[in-house]
Design an enzyme around this catalytic site. Structure first.
Site, PDB file in Angstrom:
ATOM      1  N   GLU A   1     -13.865 -68.784  42.327  1.00 19.75           N
ATOM      2  CA  GLU A   1     -13.291 -69.582  42.897  1.00 19.75           C
ATOM      3  C   GLU A   1     -11.653 -69.831  41.983  1.00 19.75           C
ATOM      4  OE1 GLU A   1     -13.014 -73.638  44.380  1.00 19.75           O
ATOM      5  OE2 GLU A   1     -14.835 -74.398  42.931  1.00 19.75           O
TER       6      GLU A   1
ATOM      7  N   LYS B   1      -6.917 -78.314  48.831  1.00 29.32           N
ATOM      8  CA  LYS B   1      -7.657 -78.788  49.057  1.00 29.32           C
ATOM      9  C   LYS B   1      -8.729 -79.320  49.781  1.00 29.32           C
ATOM     10  CE  LYS B   1      -9.599 -81.958  46.285  1.00 29.32           C
ATOM     11  NZ  LYS B   1     -10.853 -81.410  44.877  1.00 29.32           N
TER      12      LYS B   1
ATOM     13  N   GLU C   1     -23.760 -74.530  42.249  1.00 32.69           N
ATOM     14  CA  GLU C   1     -22.427 -75.281  42.329  1.00 32.69           C
ATOM     15  C   GLU C   1     -21.735 -73.811  40.659  1.00 32.69           C
ATOM     16  OE1 GLU C   1     -20.138 -76.430  43.707  1.00 32.69           O
ATOM     17  OE2 GLU C   1     -18.856 -77.777  42.256  1.00 32.69           O
TER      18      GLU C   1
ATOM     19  N   TRP D   1      -5.784 -97.363  46.174  1.00 31.17           N
ATOM     20  CA  TRP D   1      -6.712 -96.048  46.516  1.00 31.17           C
ATOM     21  C   TRP D   1      -7.833 -96.816  47.468  1.00 31.17           C
ATOM     22  CZ3 TRP D   1     -10.989 -92.851  45.212  1.00 31.17           C
ATOM     23  CH2 TRP D   1     -10.924 -91.258  46.995  1.00 31.17           C
TER      24      TRP D   1
ATOM     25  N   HIS E   1     -36.431 -59.019  43.902  1.00 31.47           N
ATOM     26  CA  HIS E   1     -36.237 -58.812  45.196  1.00 31.47           C
ATOM     27  C   HIS E   1     -35.287 -57.829  45.739  1.00 31.47           C
ATOM     28  CE1 HIS E   1     -39.736 -60.617  46.054  1.00 31.47           C
ATOM     29  NE2 HIS E   1     -39.433 -61.848  44.782  1.00 31.47           N
TER      30      HIS E   1
ATOM     31  N   ARG F   1      -1.338 -89.518  41.590  1.00 31.84           N
ATOM     32  CA  ARG F   1      -2.853 -89.985  41.501  1.00 31.84           C
ATOM     33  C   ARG F   1      -3.348 -89.806  43.098  1.00 31.84           C
ATOM     34  NH1 ARG F   1      -3.182 -93.022  36.675  1.00 31.84           N
ATOM     35  NH2 ARG F   1      -4.950 -94.462  37.783  1.00 31.84           N
TER      36      ARG F   1
ATOM     37  N   CYS G   1      -6.070 -95.931  42.366  1.00 31.81           N
ATOM     38  CA  CYS G   1      -4.747 -97.807  41.964  1.00 31.81           C
ATOM     39  C   CYS G   1      -4.177 -97.038  41.412  1.00 31.81           C
ATOM     40  CB  CYS G   1      -5.600 -98.599  42.476  1.00 31.81           C
ATOM     41  SG  CYS G   1      -6.776 -98.278  43.328  1.00 31.81           S
TER      42      CYS G   1
ATOM     43  N   ASN H   1      -6.695-102.714  39.557  1.00 29.54           N
ATOM     44  CA  ASN H   1      -7.914-101.353  39.999  1.00 29.54           C
ATOM     45  C   ASN H   1      -8.672-101.511  39.473  1.00 29.54           C
ATOM     46  OD1 ASN H   1      -4.877-100.327  40.212  1.00 29.54           O
ATOM     47  ND2 ASN H   1      -5.182 -99.167  38.262  1.00 29.54           N
ATOM     48  N   GLY H   2     -10.175-101.621  40.102  1.00 31.73           N
ATOM     49  CA  GLY H   2     -11.213-101.199  39.902  1.00 31.73           C
ATOM     50  C   GLY H   2     -12.231-101.557  40.647  1.00 31.73           C
TER      51      GLY H   2
ATOM     52  N   LYS I   1     -17.771 -72.026  41.216  1.00 30.65           N
ATOM     53  CA  LYS I   1     -16.877 -72.890  40.137  1.00 30.65           C
ATOM     54  C   LYS I   1     -16.376 -71.158  39.841  1.00 30.65           C
ATOM     55  CE  LYS I   1     -15.969 -75.479  41.385  1.00 30.65           C
ATOM     56  NZ  LYS I   1     -16.487 -76.368  42.119  1.00 30.65           N
TER      57      LYS I   1
END
Ligand code: F6R
Length: 610
Positions: A490, A605, A483, A75, A506, A27, A2, A101-102, A487
């Site tokens: 990409e 995205k 992960e 948001w 192996h 944002r 927000c 906000n929050g 990262k």
């Protein structure tokens, strides 16, 4: 996330509010609104779902006239995106207006209390409770009523209040959410973020938690809740407009990495009782019987979210004793999975719009499974389609490479496993207390780690020209290694592979030759010795070993060329910390190689096509 703007001065407020809100568009938001104190002394609120253009259209030829106002880009967190849920929110008479906000953690209790007194609510938001509470507690003084409200609400917030009874001021305050006051000539501003006001002033007060700012046309003062005056230093913004959008960071990815202490805290908000050391999910409507009736869990997701799912499997199996299968969504939907009414399918998706994950969710439902979405975007397609939703509250993620979404997803999975374990009787109270204590320390530990990144920058420069990098680990370390490798490939385009450390010999060990960087995660006590043996295997092939282990672990340095130490924590919590150096290493390696960090080649995205 927000966005908040506020204006009081000698010019028309509405054009400034709309312009300031447009500067916060990057944002991400789903609805927008403004409230202006009009010349006749009444507050006029205009708001609607969708982008700012929709609000502008609504206001065409009908712009509210007045020199004080507040605006908000929402948001969604509580309640789907809609006209009613958009901010500003007012009390029933419309005399008190607020943007927020929050998350107000205790809003349900307050709402029930107010409804008991006859107050009615028009939105599903936590924020409307604040506006109604203002009306309920109003004692003739705007300032003192705000303080009374602050004493009643719990949670994280930045708030701006406006009131018809005292029209020459706006009042603002914050806790765990950003807020600044912009200082002008015969006008002053409020914003959640610098871009909203930078075209008007560079002189700001950066508000700290618990400070209350009273902002008038010609003066601003700040005090604490007891009325003790606080002398603020003027902070002069020196960044250019583009840097301002990224909060002074060079890229959104780095900004989002640094937002993790807050996003992790937000994921816990309302679900972690810090005093009781107890985890609850008020939004999940499961009885102990229903949870006991789940025979198998399927976790389905793509990319980084899939990696979070693998971490989740360890948590749910070990803490809640439920067998778990983890699937890549594009495989699950076509492999005729043996899902039925005794299964729970958990789909994980940052965006909530990934087409394969969506299709997998539908397939699971078709087969009779119960479904739970773990997602970041309120009101997203996946959130709407699942039986139940658990939001991660990471805030919008703009960089293509997912960082804060991942840590909040694994945190959500851990908390879910603890909660389910308690309901199933597999998690005893002492163990929950230890885990909760550890979790409460994580935001500060993440913060500390992000303050000391020089060593990682050096490694990124030194090994950034490598063609191949390997990541190994066992158990949860293996899940995090996956992960780390994603990262790195990409955003830096370095070929990177993650292996379960025991699997290396192996086949893949053939690729480990002199000088190849191997990143070894060694945080899991149960398999620590085995991991150290694997580390020695790669060292014997003259690989460059970078180990990641806990502070105080002196033995790693004997076998590794370099060690990145992370704060010591429990084995289940380690992924939340161990992934940070991997995110940062990828980021700085990409910089070294001159890659476009926020928009890596060939990637989008949100993957809304199959
Ligand atoms: C990698 C990344 C992707 C996403 C994947 C799923 O950094 O961001 O792998 O994790 O495309 O996206 P969501 O979580 O939106 O379903």
């Amino acid at each position: 996330m927000c966005g908040i703007v506020g204006y009081i001065g000698d010019k028309q407020a509405a054009p400034f509010l709309l312009d300031g809100m447009s500067k916060l568009e990057y944002r991400g938001y789903d609805s927008a609104g403004i409230a202006v104190l009009e010349e006749d002394g009444h507050i006029c609120v205009d708001k609607c779902v969708g982008h700012l253009d929709a609000l502008r259209k609504k206001l065409e030829g009908n712009m509210p006239k007045g020199t004080a106002g507040i605006g908000h880009t929402r948001w969604a967190t509580h309640g789907r995106p809609s006209d009613r849920n958009a901010h500003p929110h007012t009390n029933t008479s419309g005399k008190f207006v607020v943007v927020h906000n929050g998350i107000i953690e205790n809003y349900l209790t307050l709402k029930e209390e107010l409804m008991g007194k006859g107050y009615t609510f028009v939105s599903e938001t936590d924020t409307e409770v604040v506006a109604q509470l203002m009306a309920d507690l109003y004692d003739g003084s705007f300032e003192s009523t705000v303080k009374k409200v602050l004493k009643r609400i719990k949670g994280s917030y930045s708030l701006v209040f406006m009131c018809e009874y005292d029209s020459d001021k706006l009042i603002c305050t914050k806790k765990d959410n950003p807020l600044i006051i912009g200082l002008g000539e015969d006008e002053n501003f409020i914003a959640s973020d610098i871009p909203a006001i930078i075209s008007c002033t560079r002189r700001t007060y950066v508000m700290s938690d618990g400070e209350i700012g009273t902002v008038c046309r010609d003066k601003v003062w700040v005090e604490d809740i007891d009325g003790t005056p606080i002398t603020k230093k003027v902070f002069e913004v020196k960044w250019n407009a583009e840097a301002v959008e990224k909060g002074g960071f060079e890229h959104f990815m780095l900004k989002e990495i640094y937002e993790q202490p807050k996003s992790i805290r937000d994921t816990m908000t309302g679900r972690m009782d810090a005093e009781e050391k107890k985890i609850n999910f008020p939004e999940l409507k499961w009885t102990a019987e229903e949870i006991a009736g789940i025979n198998k869990i399927f976790i389905v997701a793509c990319g980084t979210a899939y990696h979070a799912g693998i971490v989740g499997k360890y948590y749910l199996e070990q803490l809640a004793h439920i067998p778990v299968e983890v699937d890549i969504a594009s495989e699950f939907r076509y492999r005729a999975p043996l899902v039925d009414g005794s299964s729970l399918t958990i789909v994980i998706s940052q965006s909530g719009e990934t087409s394969d994950t969506m299709a997998a969710l539908r397939e699971a439902r078709r087969l009779g499974s119960r479904t739970l979405a773990v997602t970041n975007v309120v009101g997203s397609s996946i959130a709407r389609d699942a039986d139940q939703v658990l939001y991660t509250y990471a805030g919008p993620e703009i960089a293509v490479a997912s960082t804060k979404a991942y840590t909040t997803q694994i945190l959500a999975m851990l908390m879910l496993a603890i909660y389910a374990g308690r309901l199933r009787g597999t998690m005893d109270r002492d163990r929950e207390i230890v885990l909760a204590e550890g979790l409460l320390e994580i935001p500060e530990q993440v913060h500390q780690m992000l303050e000391n990144v020089d060593q990682i920058k050096i490694f990124a420069r030194r090994y950034g020209s490598s063609e191949d990098v390997f990541f190994i680990g066992r158990s949860l370390d293996y899940a995090v290694a996956l992960e780390g490798a994603l990262k790195l490939k990409e955003i830096s385009y370095i070929h990177a592979e993650a292996y379960a450390a025991g699997e290396l010999k192996h086949g893949t060990l053939a690729l480990i030759v002199e000088g190849v960087p191997v990143i070894v995660l060694a945080t899991q006590e149960d398999v620590y010795d085995k991991t150290v043996s694997n580390m020695q295997e790669v060292k014997a092939r003259e690989a460059v070993v970078i180990a990641i282990g806990f502070e105080g672990d002196a033995s790693l340095a004997k076998y590794a060329d370099h060690v990145i130490y992370i704060p010591s924590t429990g084995k289940y919590l380690a992924p939340l910390l161990a992934v940070l150096p991997l995110q940062l290493l990828s980021y700085y390696a990409a910089l070294t190689r001159g890659c476009d960090v926020d928009k890596p080649r060939n990637l989008a995205k949100s993957v809304t096509v199959e």
